[in-house]
Scaffold this motif. Structure first.
Motif, PDB file in Angstrom:
ATOM      1  N   ILE A   1       1.872   1.751  -3.489  1.00 23.28           N
ATOM      2  CA  ILE A   1       0.785   2.334  -4.281  1.00 23.28           C
ATOM      3  C   ILE A   1       0.698   3.836  -4.026  1.00 23.28           C
ATOM      4  O   ILE A   1       0.592   4.649  -4.955  1.00 23.28           O
ATOM      5  N   LEU A   2       0.795   4.224  -2.727  1.00 24.71           N
ATOM      6  CA  LEU A   2       0.673   5.638  -2.377  1.00 24.71           C
ATOM      7  C   LEU A   2       1.833   6.444  -2.934  1.00 24.71           C
ATOM      8  O   LEU A   2       1.649   7.577  -3.394  1.00 24.71           O
TER       9      LEU A   2
ATOM     10  N   LEU B   1      -4.995   8.673   3.903  1.00 27.20           N
ATOM     11  CA  LEU B   1      -4.650   8.027   2.633  1.00 27.20           C
ATOM     12  C   LEU B   1      -4.304   6.561   2.839  1.00 27.20           C
ATOM     13  O   LEU B   1      -4.759   5.688   2.094  1.00 27.20           O
ATOM     14  N   PHE B   2      -3.526   6.280   3.893  1.00 28.64           N
ATOM     15  CA  PHE B   2      -3.162   4.869   4.138  1.00 28.64           C
ATOM     16  C   PHE B   2      -4.401   4.042   4.437  1.00 28.64           C
ATOM     17  O   PHE B   2      -4.609   2.975   3.854  1.00 28.64           O
TER      18      PHE B   2
ATOM     19  N   MET C   1      -7.079  14.744  -6.558  1.00 28.26           N
ATOM     20  CA  MET C   1      -6.160  14.779  -5.428  1.00 28.26           C
ATOM     21  C   MET C   1      -6.244  16.111  -4.700  1.00 28.26           C
ATOM     22  O   MET C   1      -6.236  16.157  -3.461  1.00 28.26           O
TER      23      MET C   1
ATOM     24  N   VAL D   1      -6.870   3.587   1.371  1.00 30.64           N
ATOM     25  CA  VAL D   1      -6.430   2.631   0.345  1.00 30.64           C
ATOM     26  C   VAL D   1      -6.528   1.210   0.870  1.00 30.64           C
ATOM     27  O   VAL D   1      -7.022   0.302   0.196  1.00 30.64           O
ATOM     28  N   SER D   2      -6.114   1.011   2.145  1.00 27.30           N
ATOM     29  CA  SER D   2      -6.148  -0.358   2.656  1.00 27.30           C
ATOM     30  C   SER D   2      -7.566  -0.832   2.907  1.00 27.30           C
ATOM     31  O   SER D   2      -7.839  -2.027   2.849  1.00 27.30           O
TER      32      SER D   2
ATOM     33  N   THR E   1      -1.922  11.758   5.983  1.00 30.59           N
ATOM     34  CA  THR E   1      -1.189  10.497   5.845  1.00 30.59           C
ATOM     35  C   THR E   1      -2.021   9.328   6.336  1.00 30.59           C
ATOM     36  O   THR E   1      -2.146   8.300   5.661  1.00 30.59           O
TER      37      THR E   1
ATOM     38  N   ILE F   1       0.840  -1.207   0.000  1.00 31.28           N
ATOM     39  CA  ILE F   1       0.000   0.000   0.000  1.00 31.28           C
ATOM     40  C   ILE F   1       0.869   1.250   0.000  1.00 31.28           C
ATOM     41  O   ILE F   1       0.568   2.228  -0.678  1.00 31.28           O
ATOM     42  N   MET F   2       1.978   1.189   0.742  1.00 30.24           N
ATOM     43  CA  MET F   2       2.896   2.333   0.721  1.00 30.24           C
ATOM     44  C   MET F   2       3.423   2.557  -0.686  1.00 30.24           C
ATOM     45  O   MET F   2       3.541   3.698  -1.151  1.00 30.24           O
TER      46      MET F   2
ATOM     47  N   LEU G   1       1.196   6.939  -6.564  1.00 26.01           N
ATOM     48  CA  LEU G   1       0.144   7.941  -6.743  1.00 26.01           C
ATOM     49  C   LEU G   1       0.680   9.347  -6.508  1.00 26.01           C
ATOM     50  O   LEU G   1       0.418  10.262  -7.290  1.00 26.01           O
ATOM     51  N   ALA G   2       1.460   9.510  -5.415  1.00 28.12           N
ATOM     52  CA  ALA G   2       1.997  10.827  -5.086  1.00 28.12           C
ATOM     53  C   ALA G   2       2.960  11.295  -6.174  1.00 28.12           C
ATOM     54  O   ALA G   2       2.976  12.473  -6.549  1.00 28.12           O
TER      55      ALA G   2
END
Lengths: 286, 84
Positions: free
Chosen positions: A77-78, A133-134, A100, A137-138, A130, A74-75, A81-82
């Motif tokens: 993916i983030l 977003l984490f 975003m 997504v999860s 933070t 997931i990190m 994305l960022a």
């Protein structure tokens, strides 16, 4: 551009199509009923794949490998994305940039409304965004079929696309870590604003008899904060697994995955970050 | 069937009964709370229909927080059923 046209057109069936759909539904239900008889029992519900490390002892040497793997995924993916969002900023935003920007602006305005101290708006925004977003997504990947690992009597069973993705937020350790982190951050900010003496005095507030109550109140915060998210995600996951096991070849599971994964997931992620903002900003008020 | 372990059977039965009671009573509180929230939101929306969008977001947030006590009992029920 064809899609927007198709959406506006009203859905109509001819007589032949109606008969075809009717036959399809009847076959579907009959196959579902026949499959009901030949079901193997469900094993490993609510159990986790736990690996014991060779060093260390007790609880500290046991880890849940799926949580670690999925957290890193997931990190990743983030980060992607960022990177994509930050690569080129144009004055006239595209769809992705607009999405975003409006998402982060929503969190920023919420932080601005709830915090009276201007210099703390930015740090609180960074923490809350933070976490949001984490968690979002999860949670949302728990609405899609994916890889899940469950322990059975004979070793571990890796199920591909039978169950939803394993989410790190359905493990209490992840949620508890973030909640304790929010608690520590809120008290660090409180010490920074009020000074150590005044912060310590805050525990003896109306009068010194209330000291145990204040301590319990502080300890209860991360417990309820983390258990709320854990209960929603883990409970929803087990509920969907059992219901989809009962109605294996019906449409129900798809709808439930959508509800428990995406709808509840987004709302709970919002609640989680809102409560983080509320806990931190209530501590720095004087 | 003579050597059936009575204690084990009672424990098995108590597990299911306990899970049912935990979930049933645990659902009362959140149900009342969510009903109140929904009723108040409806009243506010009837008075000010242009605030509907904001109110629905706030209502869902409040409901998600209210739900948590019910979820604790769901957790207890699931632990009773699957883990113990």
């Amino acid at each position: 551009m064809n899609e927007s046209k198709a959406k506006k057109k009203k859905l109509t069936f001819t007589k032949g199509e109606k008969i075809f759909l009717g036959i399809l539904i009847i076959i579907y239900i009959i196959v579902g009923i026949f499959n009901l008889k030949s079901m193997e029992p469900l094993t490993g519900v609510g159990e986790r794949w736990i690996v014991t490390l060779p060093f260390g002892e007790g609880l500290l040497s046991r880890i849940n490998p799926m949580t670690v793997i999925m957290s890193w995924l997931i990190m990743l993916i983030l980060i992607v994305l960022a990177y994509r969002a930050g690569k080129k900023f144009s004055l006239i935003p595209g769809k992705f940039q607009l999405f975003m920007e409006s998402l982060l602006e929503f969190i920023y305005s919420t932080v601005e409304d709830s915090t009276s101290k201007k210099e703390f708006v930015r740090p609180i925004f960074i923490i809350a965004a933070t976490l949001f977003l984490f968690v979002v997504v999860s949670n949302v990947i728990s609405g899609f079929p994916g890889v899940q690992v469950v322990p059975t009597d004979s070793g571990i069973k890796i199920s591909l696309f039978e169950d939803t993705w394993y989410t790190p937020t359905s493990d209490i350790n992840t949620n508890a870590t973030y909640s304790v982190m929010v608690l520590i951050i809120s008290h660090a900010f409180a010490i920074k604003v009020k000074g150590f003496g005044k912060w310590l005095k805050g525990f003896f507030e109306p009068n010194p008899i209330m000291f145990p109550m204040n301590i319990i109140g502080e300890i209860a915060k991360p417990i309820s904060h983390s258990l709320r998210l854990f209960g929603n995600i883990a409970g929803g996951g087990i509920l969907v697994l059992i219901l989809s096991y009962m109605a294996k070849y019906m449409f129900i599971p798809v709808v439930l995955w959508g509800f428990f994964g995406i709808f509840v997931g987004v709302i709970q992620a919002l609640v989680y970050s809102m409560l983080a903002i509320a806990y931190i900003s209530s501590q720095i008020e004087e | 069937m003579e050597n059936i372990d009575m204690a084990k059977a009672i424990m098995e039965a108590a597990k299911y009964i306990g899970a049912g009671i935990a979930m049933g009573f645990g659902a009362i509180g959140p149900a009342i709370g969510e009903g109140n929230i929904g009723a108040s939101a409806m009243e506010a929306m009837a008075r000010q229909p242009e605030m509907g969008g904001t109110l629905i977001t706030r209502m869902l947030l409040a409901m998600a927080v209210t739900e948590s006590t019910g979820l604790y009992s769901l957790l207890v029920a699931l632990i009773l059923l699957f883990i113990i």
